[in-house]
Scaffold this active site. Structure first.
Site, PDB file in Angstrom:
ATOM      1  N   LYS A 267       0.877  -1.222  -0.157  1.00  0.00           N
ATOM      2  CA  LYS A 267       0.070  -0.052  -0.052  1.00  0.00           C
ATOM      3  C   LYS A 267       0.910   1.265  -0.049  1.00  0.00           C
ATOM      4  O   LYS A 267       1.783   1.420   0.807  1.00  0.00           O
ATOM      5  CB  LYS A 267      -0.953   0.102   1.410  1.00  0.00           C
ATOM      6  CG  LYS A 267      -1.749   1.398   1.428  1.00  0.00           C
ATOM      7  CD  LYS A 267      -2.473   1.431   2.507  1.00  0.00           C
ATOM      8  CE  LYS A 267      -3.202   2.659   2.800  1.00  0.00           C
ATOM      9  NZ  LYS A 267      -4.063   2.611   4.255  1.00  0.00           N
ATOM     10  N   LYS A 279      -9.984  12.884   8.334  1.00  0.00           N
ATOM     11  CA  LYS A 279      -9.374  12.517   9.773  1.00  0.00           C
ATOM     12  C   LYS A 279      -9.407  13.705  10.408  1.00  0.00           C
ATOM     13  O   LYS A 279      -9.334  14.930   9.857  1.00  0.00           O
ATOM     14  CB  LYS A 279      -8.058  11.827   9.805  1.00  0.00           C
ATOM     15  CG  LYS A 279      -8.155  10.440   8.955  1.00  0.00           C
ATOM     16  CD  LYS A 279      -6.757   9.814   8.948  1.00  0.00           C
ATOM     17  CE  LYS A 279      -6.335   8.646   8.096  1.00  0.00           C
ATOM     18  NZ  LYS A 279      -7.161   7.359   9.076  1.00  0.00           N
ATOM     19  N   ASP A 349     -11.940   7.166   3.914  1.00  0.00           N
ATOM     20  CA  ASP A 349     -10.911   6.835   4.665  1.00  0.00           C
ATOM     21  C   ASP A 349     -10.385   5.420   4.452  1.00  0.00           C
ATOM     22  O   ASP A 349      -9.356   4.919   4.957  1.00  0.00           O
ATOM     23  CB  ASP A 349     -11.030   7.292   6.015  1.00  0.00           C
ATOM     24  CG  ASP A 349      -9.981   7.558   6.833  1.00  0.00           C
ATOM     25  OD1 ASP A 349      -8.737   7.433   6.268  1.00  0.00           O
ATOM     26  OD2 ASP A 349     -10.014   7.825   8.093  1.00  0.00           O
ATOM     27  N   GLU A 351      -9.335   3.733   2.222  1.00  0.00           N
ATOM     28  CA  GLU A 351      -8.767   4.160   0.607  1.00  0.00           C
ATOM     29  C   GLU A 351      -7.481   2.876   0.294  1.00  0.00           C
ATOM     30  O   GLU A 351      -7.199   2.719  -0.753  1.00  0.00           O
ATOM     31  CB  GLU A 351      -8.133   5.464   0.703  1.00  0.00           C
ATOM     32  CG  GLU A 351      -6.642   5.590   1.205  1.00  0.00           C
ATOM     33  CD  GLU A 351      -6.637   5.279   2.604  1.00  0.00           C
ATOM     34  OE1 GLU A 351      -7.583   5.463   3.247  1.00  0.00           O
ATOM     35  OE2 GLU A 351      -5.237   4.914   2.887  1.00  0.00           O
ATOM     36  N   ARG A 353      -7.687  -0.235   0.759  1.00  0.00           N
ATOM     37  CA  ARG A 353      -7.948  -1.513   0.321  1.00  0.00           C
ATOM     38  C   ARG A 353      -8.518  -1.140  -1.044  1.00  0.00           C
ATOM     39  O   ARG A 353      -8.701  -2.248  -1.925  1.00  0.00           O
ATOM     40  CB  ARG A 353      -9.325  -1.989   1.162  1.00  0.00           C
ATOM     41  CG  ARG A 353     -10.531  -0.902   1.358  1.00  0.00           C
ATOM     42  CD  ARG A 353     -11.343  -1.419   2.440  1.00  0.00           C
ATOM     43  NE  ARG A 353     -10.657  -1.071   3.726  1.00  0.00           N
ATOM     44  CZ  ARG A 353     -11.403  -1.401   4.922  1.00  0.00           C
ATOM     45  NH1 ARG A 353     -12.604  -1.772   4.911  1.00  0.00           N
ATOM     46  NH2 ARG A 353     -10.864  -0.767   6.062  1.00  0.00           N
TER      47      ARG A 353
HETATM   48  N1  BES Z   1      -4.239   4.357   6.982  1.00  0.00           N
HETATM   49  C1  BES Z   1      -5.281   4.174   7.772  1.00  0.00           C
HETATM   50  C2  BES Z   1      -5.166   3.126   9.013  1.00  0.00           C
HETATM   51  C3  BES Z   1      -3.877   3.488  10.013  1.00  0.00           C
HETATM   52  C4  BES Z   1      -4.486   3.807  11.282  1.00  0.00           C
HETATM   53  C5  BES Z   1      -2.722   3.072   9.844  1.00  0.00           C
HETATM   54  C6  BES Z   1      -3.669   4.178  12.386  1.00  0.00           C
HETATM   55  C7  BES Z   1      -1.807   3.404  10.596  1.00  0.00           C
HETATM   56  C8  BES Z   1      -2.224   3.851  11.914  1.00  0.00           C
HETATM   57  C9  BES Z   1      -6.321   3.622   7.005  1.00  0.00           C
HETATM   58  O1  BES Z   1      -6.529   4.092   5.671  1.00  0.00           O
HETATM   59  C10 BES Z   1      -7.755   3.956   7.657  1.00  0.00           C
HETATM   60  O2  BES Z   1      -7.877   5.161   7.578  1.00  0.00           O
HETATM   61  N2  BES Z   1      -8.517   3.096   8.008  1.00  0.00           N
HETATM   62  C11 BES Z   1      -9.770   3.339   8.761  1.00  0.00           C
HETATM   63  C12 BES Z   1     -10.773   2.140   8.071  1.00  0.00           C
HETATM   64  C13 BES Z   1     -12.258   2.480   8.350  1.00  0.00           C
HETATM   65  C14 BES Z   1     -12.552   4.068   7.678  1.00  0.00           C
HETATM   66  C15 BES Z   1     -13.017   1.544   7.769  1.00  0.00           C
HETATM   67  C16 BES Z   1      -9.566   3.104  10.103  1.00  0.00           C
HETATM   68  O3  BES Z   1      -8.779   2.206  10.687  1.00  0.00           O
HETATM   69  O4  BES Z   1     -10.236   3.724  11.035  1.00  0.00           O
HETATM   70 ZN    ZN Z   2      -4.572   4.764   4.735  1.00  0.00          ZN
HETATM   71 MN    MN Z   3      -7.490   5.876   5.404  1.00  0.00          MN
END
Ligand code: BES
Ligand code: ZN
Ligand code: MN
Length: 497
Positions: A267, A279, A349, A351, A353
């Site tokens: 990724k 965020k 967010d 993104e 996947r």
């Molecule tokens: N890049 C983030 C996940 C992440 C969180 C990585 C903390 C490192 C530290 C990912 O893109 C994300 O925002 N995931 C969301 C998914 C949700 C919207 C289904 C999450 O984990 O809240």
């Molecule tokens: Zn992310």
């Molecule tokens: Mn994200």
């Protein structure tokens, strides 16, 4: 730092600093430490007897030999208890010793291989771990400052071994360790770079350098390249990006059909604002590390080239920012990925996947024996396993899982199996598309994995590195910032394939 191997007795070394070691509970040091002790007139055993020197892990004692040795100083690093000793202790001890040497402004350092004596670890692996711990322990990100805060630099590190029969194994272990440390350093640097520097364009430049240096085939796909291949999921995330997206593919042994093919997918979100599902601003800066998976894949590809791994290895890194923009994709959009499946956007967010979906579909075109993706995919994975503990592992092939878990144990880049039950599919069922891109808060790590599975049709493992790609603590050979997690794991896996 120049690294070399020499045969001899370490007490005769002409280097200014000598590093030996001691297990906890040893009262009369043997081997190289014993020889140094004798040369120092028993100074080491005297300190042990006094209780000043314990051999506890994380400790270093400094001896000043005056005219007894050519060296200016002798460092005795504690190895901890001999019962629980493994390669991770070697890496930590090597890092502890050499960081202390740097503090003392050492210029030329000689060390023994930790763990190859009474601990009985395989000598090549112990040598590899000694080098990994040393080089990665000294790692420092070269920040762009008018006045660089760079620490003192050690010029050379010599591994000294008395037994000539061990030399060739040590030499090969050192070569492997040095190459791996190179790849980890690259991955750390990419994660540590600010997001206006480590852009998708920069990622492509780094990949091009790897391709040129190691005769790999490279493809750098731009928006129109991706559009020709119907990569709607990757392009949806890239829609709002100001920086041009790059879908990067490196191919080692590209034309060899006699070798097994392994595809690595990383990724590469160079900055994750969350997009329209934005965020909170607090700590958003940490999302510069959201390309940790791509950094690990590029770092691993560099090592694959350096070691000329006898496999066909493909590295795929879909790279883009995730930005809010008038042109950005939105919640409720329905997107078509390159395998024809449609995705209802619940959260922009989610993104990672999306870009991985097209990366995983593209991986199938190489008829792989195995595909492994690495991604800083979910906060839920960090909640489940903790920070800096282990990556989450999902797999469709148990043999692949076992190999990765074993590689994780050896390297201490631990991966922990989590379930990929079809029952999780319920959470991503959509009324308007084949799947939703988010299954909500509950089981968020597993629902992200089951989403990815919809884009695979081969032996596959998904490694969620959200909790391990970036560290806010420094310990041993880990520093604050990018850890390079995944490079050592992947190389150990590939070398044992
Ligand atoms: N890049 C983030 C996940 C992440 C969180 C990585 C903390 C490192 C530290 C990912 O893109 C994300 O925002 N995931 C969301 C998914 C949700 C919207 C289904 C999450 O984990 O809240
Ligand atoms: Zn992310
Ligand atoms: Mn994200």
């Amino acid at each position: 730092m120049k690294i070399s191997v020499a045969q001899g007795s370490i007490q005769d070394s002409k280097d200014d600093t000598i590093i030996v070691n001691l297990f906890e509970g040893v009262t009369v040091p043997a081997g190289a430490t014993g020889a140094v002790d004798q040369a120092l007139g028993g100074a080491i055993s005297e300190l042990i007897a006094n209780g000043d020197l314990t051999g506890k892990s994380g400790t270093v004692s400094v001896f000043y030999p005056r005219e007894k040795l050519a060296a200016k100083r002798v460092l005795v690093v504690g190895l901890g208890k001999s019962e629980a000793f493994n390669l991770e202790n070697v890496r930590k001890a090597a890092a502890t010793g050499i960081k202390q040497a740097r503090e003392l402004n050492a210029v030329n350092v000689a060390t023994i291989v930790h763990g190859a004596g009474i601990a009985g670890l395989p000598v090549d692996e112990a040598a590899q771990a000694t080098i990994e711990g040393s080089v990665l322990g000294l790692y420092q990100y070269q920040a762009e400052k008018i006045k660089p805060n760079s620490k003192h630099k050690i010029e050379s590190l010599t591994i000294v071994e008395f037994d000539p029969a061990k030399l060739s194994l040590i030499e090969s272990g050192v070569r492997v360790g040095e190459s791996i440390a190179d790849g980890v350093t690259l991955a750390r640097d990419l994660v540590n770079m600010p997001p206006n520097v480590a852009t998708p364009t920069k990622m492509a430049k780094v990949a091009e350098k790897i391709a040129n240096e190691h005769q790999m085939k490279i493809t750098v796909g731009d928006r129109s390249w991706a559009a020709e291949r119907n990569m709607g999921a990757f392009l949806a995330v890239a829609k709002g990006a100001g920086e041009p997206p790059k879908f990067i593919v490196l191919e080692h042994n590209a034309n060899r059909d006699d070798l097994d093919t392994i595809v690595l997918v990383g990724k590469g979100i160079t900055f994750d604002t969350g997009g329209i599902s934005i965020k909170p601003s607090q700590n958003m800066g940490l999302m510069k590390s959201d390309m940790g998976g791509a950094a690990a894949v590029l770092g691993a590809m560099k090592v694959v080239g350096l070691l000329n791994i006898p496999l066909r290895v493909i590295g795929i890194t879909p790279c883009t920012e995730n930005m809010p923009d008038a042109n950005a994709y939105r919640p409720a959009d329905v997107i078509r990925a390159s395998n024809g499946k449609t995705i209802e956007i619940i959260s922009t967010d989610a993104e990672g996947r999306m870009v991985l979906a097209d990366g995983l579909v593209y991986a199938a075109s190489y008829s792989p024996r195995a595909v492994i993706d690495l991604a800083t995919l979910t906060g839920a994975c960090v909640v489940a396993l903790g920070k800096g503990m282990a990556a989450g592992l999902f797999n469709t092939d148990d043999a692949l899982r076992d190999k990765l878990v074993a590689a994780g144990k050896t390297t201490h880049e631990r991966v922990w199996p989590l379930p990929l039950w079809d029952d999780y599919l319920k959470a991503i069922e959509s009324d308007v598309a084949d799947v939703k891109n988010s299954g909500g808060r509950m089981g968020g790590v597993a629902t992200s994995a089951i989403f990815l599975k919809q884009f695979t049709d081969y032996a596959w493992a998904h490694i969620d590195i959200a909790g391990v790609a970036f560290s806010d603590k420094k310990q041993g050979y880990i520093h604050r910032g990018g850890t390079g997690f995944g490079v050592r794991l992947l190389i150990e896996f590939l070398r044992n394939w």
